[in-house]
Design a protein around this motif. Structure first.
Motif, PDB file in Angstrom:
ATOM      1  N   LEU A   1     -15.593 -24.146  43.457  1.00 25.84           N
ATOM      2  CA  LEU A   1     -15.680 -22.734  43.103  1.00 25.84           C
ATOM      3  C   LEU A   1     -14.570 -22.332  42.149  1.00 25.84           C
ATOM      4  O   LEU A   1     -14.821 -21.767  41.078  1.00 25.84           O
TER       5      LEU A   1
ATOM      6  N   SER B   1     -25.639 -25.021  46.334  1.00 28.12           N
ATOM      7  CA  SER B   1     -24.755 -23.875  46.517  1.00 28.12           C
ATOM      8  C   SER B   1     -25.131 -23.047  47.733  1.00 28.12           C
ATOM      9  O   SER B   1     -24.337 -22.267  48.226  1.00 28.12           O
TER      10      SER B   1
ATOM     11  N   GLY C   1     -14.690 -23.577  38.610  1.00 29.36           N
ATOM     12  CA  GLY C   1     -15.710 -23.018  37.738  1.00 29.36           C
ATOM     13  C   GLY C   1     -15.418 -21.630  37.241  1.00 29.36           C
ATOM     14  O   GLY C   1     -16.225 -21.057  36.494  1.00 29.36           O
ATOM     15  N   VAL C   2     -14.275 -21.046  37.640  1.00 22.94           N
ATOM     16  CA  VAL C   2     -13.936 -19.688  37.212  1.00 22.94           C
ATOM     17  C   VAL C   2     -12.699 -19.747  36.326  1.00 22.94           C
ATOM     18  O   VAL C   2     -11.604 -20.089  36.804  1.00 22.94           O
TER      19      VAL C   2
ATOM     20  N   PRO D   1     -20.600 -19.037  46.706  1.00 22.53           N
ATOM     21  CA  PRO D   1     -22.036 -19.223  46.940  1.00 22.53           C
ATOM     22  C   PRO D   1     -22.530 -18.613  48.246  1.00 22.53           C
ATOM     23  O   PRO D   1     -23.720 -18.396  48.407  1.00 22.53           O
TER      24      PRO D   1
ATOM     25  N   TRP E   1      -8.417 -12.878  38.573  1.00 22.02           N
ATOM     26  CA  TRP E   1      -8.999 -14.201  38.842  1.00 22.02           C
ATOM     27  C   TRP E   1      -9.431 -14.355  40.289  1.00 22.02           C
ATOM     28  O   TRP E   1     -10.549 -14.795  40.570  1.00 22.02           O
TER      29      TRP E   1
ATOM     30  N   ARG F   1     -12.589 -12.544  40.988  1.00 20.36           N
ATOM     31  CA  ARG F   1     -13.749 -13.198  40.385  1.00 20.36           C
ATOM     32  C   ARG F   1     -14.121 -14.475  41.137  1.00 20.36           C
ATOM     33  O   ARG F   1     -15.298 -14.829  41.239  1.00 20.36           O
ATOM     34  N   VAL F   2     -13.117 -15.162  41.668  1.00 23.58           N
ATOM     35  CA  VAL F   2     -13.404 -16.353  42.472  1.00 23.58           C
ATOM     36  C   VAL F   2     -14.185 -15.961  43.711  1.00 23.58           C
ATOM     37  O   VAL F   2     -15.205 -16.579  44.051  1.00 23.58           O
ATOM     38  N   ARG F   3     -13.735 -14.927  44.410  1.00 29.42           N
ATOM     39  CA  ARG F   3     -14.445 -14.484  45.608  1.00 29.42           C
ATOM     40  C   ARG F   3     -15.852 -14.019  45.281  1.00 29.42           C
ATOM     41  O   ARG F   3     -16.807 -14.299  46.020  1.00 29.42           O
ATOM     42  N   ALA F   4     -15.994 -13.294  44.179  1.00 34.14           N
ATOM     43  CA  ALA F   4     -17.314 -12.779  43.802  1.00 34.14           C
ATOM     44  C   ALA F   4     -18.285 -13.907  43.475  1.00 34.14           C
ATOM     45  O   ALA F   4     -19.500 -13.758  43.644  1.00 34.14           O
ATOM     46  N   ALA F   5     -17.758 -15.047  43.010  1.00 38.42           N
ATOM     47  CA  ALA F   5     -18.619 -16.173  42.615  1.00 38.42           C
ATOM     48  C   ALA F   5     -18.929 -17.106  43.774  1.00 38.42           C
ATOM     49  O   ALA F   5     -19.658 -18.089  43.596  1.00 38.42           O
TER      50      ALA F   5
END
Length: 611
Positions: free
Chosen positions: A509, A455, A512-513, A528, A519, A522-526
């Motif tokens: 990415l 990641s 996995g969300v 890597p 949404w 949360r995708v951007r926050a996750a």
């Protein structure tokens, strides 16, 4: 700001703060169709608009320089603010009350931070006005003696706290501020007396111009408090290890010049700025520490490697040398090159300006030397280098410090310079350095470097105009912008359907969300790393050729999978041609069967893709 903002409140800020309304304060936007707007990018020079804002998704993206994000990111980048500062500004503008939570402690009273900031602002106006009063003659004499006139005092917001112990309390109470707010702000003491009395004051602001607290200097011999300087006590908005005086004035220049000059006092900041050193700041009532370093790192930008420069002004005396050594030991906190600017006469920037003029202050900064060089020279002065044991002791002390250098590529250079300063053979100095390492200290071998996590590996930036990758890019745009047109398994799309590592990283990415409210945030926050996060933003704001539905997304997914199956067919055919059916009949039959299955799958996908 101490504490953490409640996540629900951050979401409310993102929801209420329309990104086009905020961006229009800085960029002239024109309708670009499909619900998006375009303008000239505020982050780099361009003649043709490539800066796109998509209000429906709440994102901006520049196809010229690659900058992108949401409304909070935009304000952070445009105003050189921290995350919490940007959230607070947007919350105040769009009417969101923020709840501040401390780790392991209950949330702060809603609205208290805002009321404390309002009280501080009112106090600042009061103190500034008092500097013009008859009583403040000593305060004005103090400033005049340091060559600061009335206009300079007004520019820096310098004020005066009356000796009457209730003047501020009575004034702010008449303005409607209750005692609990004034006490929380550190403006009054437990008994109701003013916290600051009979002192010259400087407002301490954050980079968003909000008054967080005050620093006050003793000017009367009969002052009951012996300390020359006192500062606002810890409050909901003031934490001394997180603030720097002058940051409100210096933040833009720090970001533009990639430089920060650290001086020791309020008057030194004033003198430096007046002399043209507009990146000068000072810590407030505490030593420069890790939190200050992180704050400057954020202002100068974290782009990997050594970025920008941090310059400390120290006296040439023992106290200055001790301060330099302390900074050197904390040098791991910087992502910038660290320097020292030493005035041989021992004058601080304020005295230097008064005695030798503003050019001397600029020259002081220009004569900076690397921090490690300053420290090495002072180590050498501490030992008798005419004796072998003195040289060896100096080498050991210097080598121990060098072993903690952040950038290991510089270690050899530093050891070579240390050997030159001490007049020793380089191999002897290296032997002493071998006794130390970052973690183990003397006698420990350094551990092997860890294997990089998948990641953490940056996938590279795909060319948006590459026709061979167009299908992959368009598929991800569909998934990110219209996820509800896909089933929960993304219409059976797999990571292997993407050939570019950047696109594979994005698909991994988003897969996995779990889909739901918020949404895309949360995708951007996750993500890597920043590269993947920016690629997500780019895909979110790029226009689609048509408004998709489930059938369109299904056909698109089939074409993407068809591309992979076609590649697999070519691979199997290649292996089949290289396999001798006489010498390896089993392998030949297995590959032929696999080819047959792939051909059937290709026909199936072709039918779906044509729908």
């Amino acid at each position: 700001m101490a504490g953490r903002i409640n996540e629900e409140d951050i979401a409310a800020v993102r929801e209420r703060a329309r990104i086009d309304d905020v961006v229009r304060d800085y960029v002239m936007l024109r309708n670009a169709g499909s619900g998006s707007f375009k303008g000239l990018c505020p982050f780099h020079d361009e003649k043709t608009p490539s800066f796109t804002v998509t209000p429906a998704r709440g994102f901006y993206y520049c196809f010229g320089c690659g900058e992108g994000g949401d409304v909070i990111n935009f304000l952070m980048r445009q105003q050189n603010l921290g995350f919490q500062e940007a959230v607070q500004i947007l919350a105040d503008r769009f009417g969101v009350e923020l709840r501040i939570e401390d780790d392991g402690a209950p949330g702060q009273q809603p609205g208290l931070r805002k009321r404390v900031l309002e009280a501080n602002e009112a106090a600042q106006e009061f103190f500034a006005a008092q500097l013009e009063s008859a009583e403040a003659v000593e305060g004005r004499r103090f400033l005049h003696g340091r060559d600061f006139d009335r206009a300079v005092a007004q520019h820096f917001g310098v004020g005066y706290a009356p000796r009457h112990g209730w003047a501020l309390h009575q004034t702010l109470k008449a303005k409607g501020f209750p005692d609990d707010v004034l006490k929380a702000a550190g403006l009054i003491r437990d008994g109701g007396r003013d916290f600051f009395t009979g002192r010259v004051l400087w407002p301490i602001r954050d980079s968003a111009q909000a008054v967080l607290g005050f620093g006050a200097r003793r000017i009367y011999d009969d002052d009951r408090l012996p300390a020359k300087y006192i500062n606002t006590p810890e409050s909901p908005v003031y934490k001394k290890s997180h603030v720097l005086y002058g940051l409100d004035l210096a933040r833009r220049e720090i970001g533009r010049k990639q430089q920060a000059v650290i001086v020791e006092g309020y008057t030194d900041v004033m003198a430096a700025h007046l002399a043209g050193v507009e990146t000068a700041v000072a810590s407030c009532g505490t030593a420069f520490g890790e939190d200050h370093a992180r704050l400057l790192q954020r202002l100068m930008g974290s782009q990997g490697g050594l970025h920008g420069e941090v310059i400390f002004t120290f006296d040439g005396d023992k106290a200055g040398q001790a301060a330099a050594l302390k900074v050197f030991k904390g040098d791991q906190n910087f992502i910038a090159q660290t320097y020292v600017a030493v005035e041989p006469t021992g004058l601080d920037p304020c005295d230097l300006r008064m005695q030798q003029g503003e050019a001397a202050v600029r020259e002081l900064v220009a004569r900076r030397i690397p921090l490690y060089q300053f420290v090495m020279n002072n180590i050498a002065k501490s030992y008798d280098l005419d004796r072998a044991d003195g040289r060896l002791a100096a080498a050991r002390e210097g080598a121990e410090l060098i072993s903690a250098i952040r950038d290991q590529s510089l270690v050899n250079q530093y050891l070579r310079e240390l050997a030159g300063v001490l007049g020793m053979d380089l191999d002897d100095v290296r032997r002493e350095a071998g006794r130390f390492n970052r973690r183990g200290g003397p006698g420990h071998e350094p551990p092997p470097p860890p294997e990089p996590e998948e990641s953490a590996v940056e996938p590279g930036w795909p060319n948006p105009d590459d026709p061979h990758l167009r299908l992959e890019r368009d598929s991800l745009k569909l998934m990110l912008q219209h996820p509800i047109t896909f089933d929960t398994a993304w219409n059976s799309v797999q990571e292997d359907d993407f050939t570019h590592p950047g696109y594979r990283a994005v698909f991994r990415l988003l897969s996995g969300v779990p889909y739901g409210d918020g949404w895309t945030d949360r995708v951007r926050a996750a993500a890597p790393n920043d590269l993947v996060a920016q690629l997500v933003v780019a895909l979110l704001v790029e226009p689609l050729f048509r408004e998709p539905d489930e059938n369109y997304s299904l056909a698109h997914s089939a074409r993407l999978q068809l591309s992979r199956v076609t590649r697999e067919i070519a691979d199997v055919k290649s292996r089949l041609q290289r396999t001798d059916p006489v010498k390896d009949p089993t392998g030949h039959r297995a590959q032929f069967a696999h080819l047959t299955q792939l051909e059937m799958k290709r026909k199936e996908l072709q039918l779906v893709g044509l729908a």
